[in-house]
Design a protein around this motif. Structure first.
Motif, PDB file in Angstrom:
ATOM      1  N   UNK A   1      77.960 -74.727 -54.405  1.00 23.63           N
ATOM      2  CA  UNK A   1      79.131 -74.456 -55.233  1.00 23.63           C
ATOM      3  C   UNK A   1      78.775 -74.354 -56.716  1.00 23.63           C
ATOM      4  N   UNK A   2      77.510 -74.542 -57.011  1.00 27.67           N
ATOM      5  CA  UNK A   2      77.065 -74.570 -58.400  1.00 27.67           C
ATOM      6  C   UNK A   2      77.444 -73.299 -59.165  1.00 27.67           C
ATOM      7  N   UNK A  49      84.891 -66.454 -53.000  1.00 25.31           N
ATOM      8  CA  UNK A  49      84.106 -66.802 -54.174  1.00 25.31           C
ATOM      9  C   UNK A  49      82.652 -66.713 -53.756  1.00 25.31           C
ATOM     10  N   UNK A  50      81.898 -65.928 -54.473  1.00 29.30           N
ATOM     11  CA  UNK A  50      80.523 -65.612 -54.103  1.00 29.30           C
ATOM     12  C   UNK A  50      79.563 -66.637 -54.713  1.00 29.30           C
ATOM     13  N   UNK A  74      78.957 -66.348 -58.393  1.00 27.61           N
ATOM     14  CA  UNK A  74      79.995 -66.981 -59.189  1.00 27.61           C
ATOM     15  C   UNK A  74      81.286 -66.198 -59.287  1.00 27.61           C
ATOM     16  N   UNK A  75      81.281 -64.947 -58.836  1.00 30.12           N
ATOM     17  CA  UNK A  75      82.456 -64.104 -59.024  1.00 30.12           C
ATOM     18  C   UNK A  75      83.447 -64.216 -57.867  1.00 30.12           C
ATOM     19  N   UNK A 100      76.301 -66.117 -49.250  1.00 35.02           N
ATOM     20  CA  UNK A 100      77.064 -67.329 -48.989  1.00 35.02           C
ATOM     21  C   UNK A 100      78.322 -67.264 -49.841  1.00 35.02           C
ATOM     22  N   UNK A 101      79.465 -67.397 -49.189  1.00 38.61           N
ATOM     23  CA  UNK A 101      80.742 -67.300 -49.878  1.00 38.61           C
ATOM     24  C   UNK A 101      81.611 -68.484 -49.494  1.00 38.61           C
ATOM     25  N   UNK A 102      82.638 -68.690 -50.289  1.00 38.48           N
ATOM     26  CA  UNK A 102      83.662 -69.662 -49.960  1.00 38.48           C
ATOM     27  C   UNK A 102      84.968 -68.901 -49.856  1.00 38.48           C
TER      28      UNK A 102
END
Length: 190
Positions: A1-2, A49-50, A74-75, A100-102
């Motif tokens: 998540x950084x 969120x990438x 981060x985008x 990896x995404x959220x």
């Protein structure tokens, strides 16, 4: 998540409580290169969120793919037409690298905006940032030469040529690959 948290705090710093609320509904997902995140003509209830990887948005016109934005670490990744108007998106969003995404539900984010002023302000700042990016792209397309557009893209994303196919970059710039190759060659020799 950084990468995501870094981008969030860069845009509008949030308190630990607001960050906790923001992260509570997120689901981590991994997608392979070539995966389709959104399909043109569909309504999406998800926002992404990438954390790691790259994506591109494109539209088909006369059997040709026109790339009009790229997303990197981060985008936020979404189809704006679905996000704002709950209507079918006009773009397809493709994963360009193993990523990896959220994932977050759109309705959850809208509820957060109503309940938490910090998150509502972050959302406003995010929307303003997207508006400025769109304006910059529009002005670039209208007033810059192909070389200037390419140089601006490299300034914004210095490693883009290592991560994105040149054909997609040429499409984004509104030029063909031969012209892009010439520009790249000229820049190497200047």
């Amino acid at each position: 998540m950084e990468n995501i948290l870094g981008k969030i705090s860069q845009l509008y710093p949030l308190s630990p409580k607001a960050v906790e609320l923001f992260l509570a509904n997120m689901k981590k997902i991994a997608l392979s290169k070539g995966s389709i995140l959104f399909k043109e003509g569909e309504i999406s209830s998800k926002i992404y969120f990438l954390e790691r990887g790259a994506v591109r948005a494109f539209h088909y016109k006369e059997d040709k793919e026109i790339t009009f934005w790229f997303g990197f670490e981060g985008e936020m990744v979404m189809t704006l037409h679905s996000y704002i108007a709950n209507k079918p998106g006009y773009e397809t969003i493709e994963v360009l690298e193993d990523s990896q995404l959220y994932e977050m539900d759109h309705n959850y984010l809208q509820d957060l905006y109503k309940e938490n002023i910090e998150l509502a302000n972050w959302g406003r700042k995010m929307a303003e940032e997207e508006f400025l990016k769109a304006e910059k792209r529009f002005l670039s397309q209208q007033f810059q030469t192909a070389r200037e557009k390419y140089e601006s893209l490299l300034e914004q994303y210095p490693r883009i040529t290592e991560r994105v196919q040149l054909g997609y970059i040429a499409s984004y710039l509104g030029i063909n690959q031969v012209t892009l190759s010439r520009i790249r060659s000229d820049l190497r020799h200047s």
